[in-house]
Design a protein around this motif. Structure first.
Motif, PDB file in Angstrom:
ATOM      1  N   ARG A 189       0.840  -1.199   0.000  1.00 15.78           N
ATOM      2  CA  ARG A 189       0.000   0.000   0.000  1.00 15.78           C
ATOM      3  C   ARG A 189       0.872   1.244   0.000  1.00 15.78           C
ATOM      4  O   ARG A 189       1.921   1.277   0.635  1.00 15.78           O
ATOM      5  N   VAL A 190       0.393   2.256  -0.691  1.00 15.89           N
ATOM      6  CA  VAL A 190       0.989   3.587  -0.666  1.00 15.89           C
ATOM      7  C   VAL A 190      -0.045   4.498  -0.024  1.00 15.89           C
ATOM      8  O   VAL A 190      -1.157   4.631  -0.526  1.00 15.89           O
ATOM      9  N   VAL A 191       0.320   5.097   1.087  1.00 17.87           N
ATOM     10  CA  VAL A 191      -0.588   5.975   1.832  1.00 17.87           C
ATOM     11  C   VAL A 191      -0.005   7.386   1.789  1.00 17.87           C
ATOM     12  O   VAL A 191       1.118   7.602   2.248  1.00 17.87           O
ATOM     13  N   THR A 192      -0.765   8.309   1.251  1.00 19.55           N
ATOM     14  CA  THR A 192      -0.303   9.685   1.073  1.00 19.55           C
ATOM     15  C   THR A 192      -1.130  10.625   1.941  1.00 19.55           C
ATOM     16  O   THR A 192      -2.354  10.665   1.816  1.00 19.55           O
ATOM     17  N   VAL A 193      -0.448  11.371   2.789  1.00 22.46           N
ATOM     18  CA  VAL A 193      -1.146  12.318   3.652  1.00 22.46           C
ATOM     19  C   VAL A 193      -1.411  13.598   2.873  1.00 22.46           C
ATOM     20  O   VAL A 193      -0.489  14.266   2.408  1.00 22.46           O
ATOM     21  N   ALA A 194      -2.686  13.892   2.709  1.00 23.15           N
ATOM     22  CA  ALA A 194      -3.118  15.114   2.037  1.00 23.15           C
ATOM     23  C   ALA A 194      -3.790  15.993   3.098  1.00 23.15           C
ATOM     24  O   ALA A 194      -3.353  16.017   4.250  1.00 23.15           O
ATOM     25  N   SER A 195      -4.840  16.675   2.719  1.00 23.35           N
ATOM     26  CA  SER A 195      -5.546  17.534   3.663  1.00 23.35           C
ATOM     27  C   SER A 195      -6.852  17.992   3.038  1.00 23.35           C
ATOM     28  O   SER A 195      -6.938  18.144   1.815  1.00 23.35           O
ATOM     29  N   ASN A 196      -7.847  18.243   3.875  1.00 24.15           N
ATOM     30  CA  ASN A 196      -9.078  18.856   3.381  1.00 24.15           C
ATOM     31  C   ASN A 196      -8.832  20.261   2.858  1.00 24.15           C
ATOM     32  O   ASN A 196      -9.682  20.828   2.171  1.00 24.15           O
ATOM     33  N   SER A 197      -7.667  20.807   3.145  1.00 27.36           N
ATOM     34  CA  SER A 197      -7.308  22.135   2.633  1.00 27.36           C
ATOM     35  C   SER A 197      -7.219  22.152   1.112  1.00 27.36           C
ATOM     36  O   SER A 197      -7.171  23.227   0.513  1.00 27.36           O
ATOM     37  N   TYR A 198      -7.191  20.981   0.478  1.00 25.08           N
ATOM     38  CA  TYR A 198      -7.172  20.950  -0.989  1.00 25.08           C
ATOM     39  C   TYR A 198      -8.362  21.734  -1.543  1.00 25.08           C
ATOM     40  O   TYR A 198      -8.312  22.261  -2.655  1.00 25.08           O
ATOM     41  N   ASN A 231       3.580  36.088   1.065  1.00 29.07           N
ATOM     42  CA  ASN A 231       2.856  36.473   2.275  1.00 29.07           C
ATOM     43  C   ASN A 231       2.068  35.270   2.788  1.00 29.07           C
ATOM     44  O   ASN A 231       1.993  34.227   2.145  1.00 29.07           O
ATOM     45  N   TYR A 232       1.475  35.414   3.962  1.00 29.06           N
ATOM     46  CA  TYR A 232       0.830  34.272   4.623  1.00 29.06           C
ATOM     47  C   TYR A 232      -0.237  33.622   3.746  1.00 29.06           C
ATOM     48  O   TYR A 232      -0.270  32.398   3.602  1.00 29.06           O
ATOM     49  N   SER A 233      -1.107  34.417   3.144  1.00 29.67           N
ATOM     50  CA  SER A 233      -2.195  33.826   2.349  1.00 29.67           C
ATOM     51  C   SER A 233      -1.660  33.128   1.102  1.00 29.67           C
ATOM     52  O   SER A 233      -2.181  32.092   0.695  1.00 29.67           O
ATOM     53  N   GLN A 234      -0.587  33.659   0.512  1.00 27.27           N
ATOM     54  CA  GLN A 234       0.003  33.014  -0.660  1.00 27.27           C
ATOM     55  C   GLN A 234       0.728  31.721  -0.277  1.00 27.27           C
ATOM     56  O   GLN A 234       0.688  30.742  -1.020  1.00 27.27           O
ATOM     57  N   ILE A 235       1.367  31.729   0.869  1.00 26.74           N
ATOM     58  CA  ILE A 235       2.014  30.500   1.348  1.00 26.74           C
ATOM     59  C   ILE A 235       0.963  29.443   1.664  1.00 26.74           C
ATOM     60  O   ILE A 235       1.130  28.259   1.355  1.00 26.74           O
ATOM     61  N   TYR A 236      -0.130  29.874   2.270  1.00 27.93           N
ATOM     62  CA  TYR A 236      -1.216  28.923   2.554  1.00 27.93           C
ATOM     63  C   TYR A 236      -1.781  28.350   1.256  1.00 27.93           C
ATOM     64  O   TYR A 236      -2.082  27.161   1.175  1.00 27.93           O
ATOM     65  N   ARG A 237      -1.891  29.174   0.212  1.00 24.81           N
ATOM     66  CA  ARG A 237      -2.349  28.688  -1.095  1.00 24.81           C
ATOM     67  C   ARG A 237      -1.392  27.622  -1.621  1.00 24.81           C
ATOM     68  O   ARG A 237      -1.807  26.600  -2.149  1.00 24.81           O
ATOM     69  N   LYS A 238      -0.088  27.842  -1.451  1.00 22.81           N
ATOM     70  CA  LYS A 238       0.889  26.841  -1.880  1.00 22.81           C
ATOM     71  C   LYS A 238       0.674  25.523  -1.130  1.00 22.81           C
ATOM     72  O   LYS A 238       0.756  24.449  -1.712  1.00 22.81           O
ATOM     73  N   TYR A 239       0.419  25.634   0.173  1.00 23.39           N
ATOM     74  CA  TYR A 239       0.155  24.441   0.970  1.00 23.39           C
ATOM     75  C   TYR A 239      -1.073  23.709   0.440  1.00 23.39           C
ATOM     76  O   TYR A 239      -1.033  22.482   0.233  1.00 23.39           O
ATOM     77  N   CYS A 240      -2.162  24.437   0.230  1.00 22.25           N
ATOM     78  CA  CYS A 240      -3.403  23.824  -0.275  1.00 22.25           C
ATOM     79  C   CYS A 240      -3.167  23.162  -1.625  1.00 22.25           C
ATOM     80  O   CYS A 240      -3.639  22.048  -1.873  1.00 22.25           O
ATOM     81  N   ASN A 241      -2.434  23.833  -2.498  1.00 21.12           N
ATOM     82  CA  ASN A 241      -2.137  23.264  -3.819  1.00 21.12           C
ATOM     83  C   ASN A 241      -1.311  21.983  -3.702  1.00 21.12           C
ATOM     84  O   ASN A 241      -1.540  21.019  -4.424  1.00 21.12           O
ATOM     85  N   SER A 242      -0.343  21.975  -2.779  1.00 19.85           N
ATOM     86  CA  SER A 242       0.493  20.781  -2.633  1.00 19.85           C
ATOM     87  C   SER A 242      -0.346  19.601  -2.148  1.00 19.85           C
ATOM     88  O   SER A 242      -0.101  18.458  -2.539  1.00 19.85           O
ATOM     89  N   LYS A 243      -1.349  19.870  -1.319  1.00 18.98           N
ATOM     90  CA  LYS A 243      -2.203  18.797  -0.829  1.00 18.98           C
ATOM     91  C   LYS A 243      -3.153  18.302  -1.914  1.00 18.98           C
ATOM     92  O   LYS A 243      -3.471  17.109  -1.974  1.00 18.98           O
ATOM     93  N   LEU A 244      -3.596  19.191  -2.796  1.00 18.36           N
ATOM     94  CA  LEU A 244      -4.359  18.754  -3.968  1.00 18.36           C
ATOM     95  C   LEU A 244      -3.481  17.864  -4.847  1.00 18.36           C
ATOM     96  O   LEU A 244      -3.940  16.830  -5.345  1.00 18.36           O
TER      97      LEU A 244
END
Length: 196
Positions: free
Chosen positions: A27-36, A57-70
């Motif tokens: 199995r491959v288990v990948t941790v994502a987030s509902n932030s996607y 800035n904070y909101s742009q960094i958070y967008r990067k995080y959300c995108n990485s989880k998608l």
């Protein structure tokens, strides 16, 4: 953020696929987030900058995080498609909000405002690990390969951006290119027979 949260995991998984197949069931288990759900992946930015969004800035960094989880969810969907017919299954998941040491370097005022919510609303690490363990160990979920879980439960109402097969294929191709795998370790699509 894109490299740490997504691309490194993509590369490691692709390099381990032959071993996963021969030692299966695996199995491959990948941790994502509902932030996607807050993501807005722009492939032109990805192509030009090898990053999933621009800004610092904070909101742009958070967008990067959300995108990485998608990206993690799209990767899991495409990996599952490519591994059909093998004894390797894969799952992505939202672990929940967990009290970790991630915020240990926050400034004092940020801690004053954030810490009360942190202790009231976030799970301890043992509780936060349960969905990951479920996806790794639960028997009888093999037919759900490629799906997204939260609270040890299959999520049926996953957003359309996380079910975009064309985006998943495009992201896979770009990821192979970014990792230098396009010519030497390309995973065969379709029969799941391995690398060509």
């Amino acid at each position: 953020m894109f490299g740490v949260n997504y691309l490194g995991h993509f590369l490691l998984t692709v390099l381990l696929l032959d071993r996963l197949k021969t030692s299966g069931p695996s199995r491959v288990v990948t941790v994502a987030s509902n932030s996607y759900r807050r993501s807005k992946l722009d492939f032109s930015v990805l192509l030009d900058h090898r990053d999933s969004a621009l800004g610092s800035n904070y909101s742009q960094i958070y967008r990067k995080y959300c995108n990485s989880k998608l990206c993690n969810i799209l990767f899991t969907c495409e990996l599952s498609r490519r591994l059909q017919g093998t004894n390797v299954t894969c799952y992505s998941l939202h672990p929940g909000l967990i009290r970790t040491q991630l915020g240990r370097y926050l400034g004092i005022w940020m801690k004053v405002f954030v810490m009360p919510f942190f202790y009231l609303l976030f799970m301890d690490p043992k509780s936060g690990a349960q969905t990951t363990l479920y996806c790794a160990l639960e028997q009888g979920i093999e037919h759900l390969s490629g799906h997204f879980f939260s609270r040890c439960t299959l999520q049926l109402n996953i957003g359309s951006k996380a079910r975009d097969d064309a985006a998943a294929r495009k992201l896979w191709d770009l990821s192979e290119s970014f990792c230098g795998l396009s010519k030497t370790h390309k995973l065969v699509s379709g029969d799941g027979s391995g690398f060509s």
